[in-house]
Design an enzyme around this catalytic site. Sequence first.
Site: not given
Ligand code: ACM
Length: 255
Positions: A36, A106, A139
């Site tokens: 990420e 995301k 993530c």
């Molecule tokens: C995250 O979502 N980078 C902990």
Amino acid sequence: MRVGFVQFAPVLGRPERNLERAEALAPQAELLVLPELCASGYNFESKAQADELAEPAEGPTLEAAKRIARKTGAAVVAGFSEKGLGGNYNSALLADSRGLLGVYRKTHLFENEKDFFLPGDTGFKVWDVAGAKVGLMVCFDWFFPEAARTLAMRGAEIIAHPSNLVLPWCPDSMPVRSLENAVYAITCNRHGEERGLKFIGRSQVTAPDGKILVRAADAADEAKTVDIDPARAKKKTIATRNDRFEDRRPEHYAR
Ligand code: ACM
């Protein structure tokens, strides 16, 4: 199909250095996942710094992904800070040597990400890569079983999962995400520390039977690959009379 991850420790605010490091580590494969926010770093000091490090989808991370694709033969998934119309998104791109195949933004933002990014608006998407169906999540999306479930129900055989994990539970939870959906998952985490925030490493590839096929150390640059058979992810039966998707009872799942 050979798949893998490139675990390393991006330095906040050093995108050129970070992309060069990813490129240097990338092994031969058909699908490679990078962490990420792999160019910008993660733990921004301010909104101004986050804005300065955001880039369009057709930006430096895409150019690096194309170079990695040319060097390794792989399609590449890489997390990046995407400059959108109304603000920035914590996104992941999928690219091959010819260019951009798609972008996922995301969905579930973690902690201070809420100060720097808009919640993703793409929904969960699946692409064809080297004869396999690949879905993206980023993530903290792992914490919401609906993310992996939705990708699997939309046909993903492999979940590519760029990460900057700080909580300890993901490496032990992704085998369950893989098992309950009968999918492969490639979690590419970073390691190292940024402004007091420590990342846990332990990138891994998990299989439809819940096995961990390969796992990296918690604090080392490690690029690892493994051969998988995406066709295994087509079989959703659990027992002779049970199927992961057919046996769902969504009418009982409302809050
Ligand atoms: C995250 O979502 N980078 C902990």
